[in-house]
Design a protein around this motif. Structure first.
Motif, mmCIF file in Angstrom:
data_model
loop_
_atom_site.group_PDB
_atom_site.id
_atom_site.type_symbol
_atom_site.label_atom_id
_atom_site.label_comp_id
_atom_site.label_asym_id
_atom_site.label_seq_id
_atom_site.Cartn_x
_atom_site.Cartn_y
_atom_site.Cartn_z
ATOM 1 N N VAL A 57 0.844 -1.197 0.000
ATOM 2 C CA VAL A 57 0.000 0.000 0.000
ATOM 3 C C VAL A 57 0.878 1.245 0.000
ATOM 4 N N CYS A 58 0.728 2.066 -1.027
ATOM 5 C CA CYS A 58 1.446 3.343 -1.110
ATOM 6 C C CYS A 58 0.421 4.459 -1.008
ATOM 7 N N SER A 59 0.364 5.080 0.125
ATOM 8 C CA SER A 59 -0.629 6.120 0.376
ATOM 9 C C SER A 59 -0.003 7.241 1.195
ATOM 10 N N PRO A 60 -0.402 8.488 0.964
ATOM 11 C CA PRO A 60 0.076 9.590 1.801
ATOM 12 C C PRO A 60 -0.210 9.369 3.281
ATOM 13 N N LYS A 61 -1.214 8.547 3.579
ATOM 14 C CA LYS A 61 -1.568 8.267 4.970
ATOM 15 C C LYS A 61 -0.519 7.420 5.674
ATOM 16 N N LYS A 62 0.457 6.911 4.915
ATOM 17 C CA LYS A 62 1.497 6.082 5.515
ATOM 18 C C LYS A 62 2.551 6.897 6.253
ATOM 19 N N VAL A 63 2.503 8.219 6.124
ATOM 20 C CA VAL A 63 3.436 9.066 6.894
ATOM 21 C C VAL A 63 3.004 9.056 8.353
ATOM 22 N N SER A 64 3.954 8.865 9.245
ATOM 23 C CA SER A 64 3.641 8.792 10.667
ATOM 24 C C SER A 64 3.076 10.107 11.186
ATOM 25 N N ILE A 83 10.125 11.580 11.868
ATOM 26 C CA ILE A 83 8.941 11.282 11.065
ATOM 27 C C ILE A 83 9.351 10.229 10.030
ATOM 28 N N TRP A 84 8.464 9.290 9.757
ATOM 29 C CA TRP A 84 8.813 8.215 8.837
ATOM 30 C C TRP A 84 7.583 7.759 8.056
ATOM 31 N N PHE A 85 7.837 6.940 7.057
ATOM 32 C CA PHE A 85 6.748 6.188 6.442
ATOM 33 C C PHE A 85 7.186 4.744 6.259
ATOM 34 N N SER A 86 6.210 3.850 6.264
ATOM 35 C CA SER A 86 6.440 2.425 6.088
ATOM 36 C C SER A 86 5.498 1.922 5.003
ATOM 37 N N LEU A 87 6.060 1.333 3.969
ATOM 38 C CA LEU A 87 5.280 0.820 2.847
ATOM 39 C C LEU A 87 5.241 -0.694 2.935
ATOM 40 N N MET A 88 4.033 -1.239 3.101
ATOM 41 C CA MET A 88 3.880 -2.667 3.345
ATOM 42 C C MET A 88 2.512 -3.133 2.883
ATOM 43 N N ARG A 89 2.291 -4.441 2.951
ATOM 44 C CA ARG A 89 0.967 -4.988 2.701
ATOM 45 C C ARG A 89 0.028 -4.604 3.843
ATOM 46 N N PRO A 90 -1.287 -4.687 3.608
ATOM 47 C CA PRO A 90 -2.212 -4.459 4.727
ATOM 48 C C PRO A 90 -1.944 -5.452 5.847
ATOM 49 N N LYS A 91 -2.047 -5.002 7.061
ATOM 50 C CA LYS A 91 -1.799 -5.879 8.209
ATOM 51 C C LYS A 91 -2.937 -6.887 8.339
ATOM 52 N N GLU A 92 -2.557 -8.152 8.492
ATOM 53 C CA GLU A 92 -3.545 -9.219 8.610
ATOM 54 C C GLU A 92 -3.255 -10.030 9.868
ATOM 55 N N ARG A 93 -2.609 -11.193 9.689
ATOM 56 C CA ARG A 93 -2.371 -12.061 10.845
ATOM 57 C C ARG A 93 -1.358 -11.443 11.813
ATOM 58 N N VAL A 95 0.873 -8.400 13.432
ATOM 59 C CA VAL A 95 0.816 -6.951 13.643
ATOM 60 C C VAL A 95 1.915 -6.271 12.842
ATOM 61 N N SER A 96 3.101 -6.885 12.825
ATOM 62 C CA SER A 96 4.234 -6.335 12.091
ATOM 63 C C SER A 96 4.367 -7.042 10.753
ATOM 64 N N LYS A 97 4.661 -6.280 9.696
ATOM 65 C CA LYS A 97 4.816 -6.826 8.351
ATOM 66 C C LYS A 97 6.169 -6.391 7.796
ATOM 67 N N PRO A 98 6.739 -7.157 6.838
ATOM 68 C CA PRO A 98 7.956 -6.663 6.187
ATOM 69 C C PRO A 98 7.640 -5.378 5.445
ATOM 70 N N GLU A 99 8.539 -4.416 5.518
ATOM 71 C CA GLU A 99 8.241 -3.088 4.993
ATOM 72 C C GLU A 99 9.467 -2.439 4.394
ATOM 73 N N PHE A 100 9.226 -1.516 3.487
ATOM 74 C CA PHE A 100 10.233 -0.575 3.040
ATOM 75 C C PHE A 100 9.978 0.711 3.821
ATOM 76 N N PHE A 101 10.992 1.251 4.449
ATOM 77 C CA PHE A 101 10.786 2.402 5.328
ATOM 78 C C PHE A 101 11.776 3.517 5.012
ATOM 79 N N PHE A 102 11.393 4.713 5.436
ATOM 80 C CA PHE A 102 12.216 5.908 5.265
ATOM 81 C C PHE A 102 11.934 6.824 6.443
ATOM 82 N N TRP A 103 12.981 7.467 6.975
ATOM 83 C CA TRP A 103 12.767 8.394 8.093
ATOM 84 C C TRP A 103 13.649 9.627 7.958
ATOM 85 N N ILE A 104 13.202 10.707 8.598
ATOM 86 C CA ILE A 104 14.033 11.892 8.781
ATOM 87 C C ILE A 104 13.926 12.300 10.247
#
Length: 229
Positions: A57-64, A83-93, A95-104
């Motif tokens: 999911v790539c959405s502006p809402k992914k910014v912390s 502040i960061w964002f995490s790009l991952m699949r929707p959370k299902e089983r 809580v934590s999912k593999p993600e591509f992340f970026f922070w400043i």
């Protein structure tokens, strides 16, 4: 738009002041200098993420959020320093999912791929793939070793649990939460107009690491589903 020195300066001053009224009075600066560049980077990365995994999911809402969770405030600090964002699949089983992340933050910036907290069954599955020299595991480690931008991190064990394994494998096996990342305090990188391209290039290089984590997670989910039938 690229980040400017106003972004880390704002994060530092807002965190140091810890004043909700000051933040509200300067919210426009926060949105322009922090949120807009973060959201534009997500938009820039979206096509690449779709090629790697069309369920990301790539959405502006992914910014912390800049406000901390009120349930976790015990020190009186209302705002996050980074502040960061995490790009991952929707959370299902999990809580934590593999993600591509970026922070400043006021001190640095960085990006990478991994879990915030890799579930134990997934950790064990990744280790099994590495020990069995599964193609996905070998491809992921080859991809990591073929680049020199990102480093392997993630809570290593104090004792080597796999002394007979080659170094290239034990570096992964002996970590509770393996993650590959790059961090920098270089202002030329932070405020340059090539930052999005650099992040995208690194994400593409380490995509096989994400694919290994997803393969492990999908396998665990399938096994659990089979048990409940």
């Amino acid at each position: 738009m690229p980040f400017t020195p106003n972004a880390p300066q704002f994060l530092f001053e807002n965190y140091t002041r810890n004043d909700k009224e000051w933040f509200r009075a300067n919210k426009e600066t926060y949105e322009k200098e922090v949120l807009v560049p973060m959201r534009e980077m997500i938009e820039y990365l979206a096509p690449l993420m779709g090629r790697i995994d069309n369920r990301i999911v790539c959405s502006p809402k992914k910014v912390s959020r800049i406000y901390r969770d009120v349930r976790l405030i015990r020190d009186g600090m209302f705002f996050r320093k980074s502040i960061w964002f995490s790009l991952m699949r929707p959370k299902e089983r999990f809580v934590s999912k593999p993600e591509f992340f970026f922070w400043i933050s006021p001190d640095d910036l960085g990006w990478g791929c991994g879990y915030y907290n890799m579930p134990s069954p997934v950790v064990e599955k990744v280790r099994m793939y590495i020990l069995n020299r599964d193609k996905a595991a070998v491809k992921a480690i080859d991809a990591y070793e073929s680049q020199d931008s990102l480093v392997l991190d993630g809570a290593p064990y104090k004792r080597d649990r796999y002394p007979n394994e080659p170094v290239r494998y034990k570096n992964w096996l002996n970590r509770r939460n393996p993650v590959v990342l790059h961090s920098s305090d270089d202002p030329e990188l932070f405020f340059g107009d090539k930052l999005c391209e650099r992040v995208a290039a690194d994400f593409e290089k380490i995509a096989p690491v994400y694919e290994l984590f997803i393969k492990a997670e999908d396998a665990v989910a399938a096994e659990d589903s089979e048990k409940t039938r």
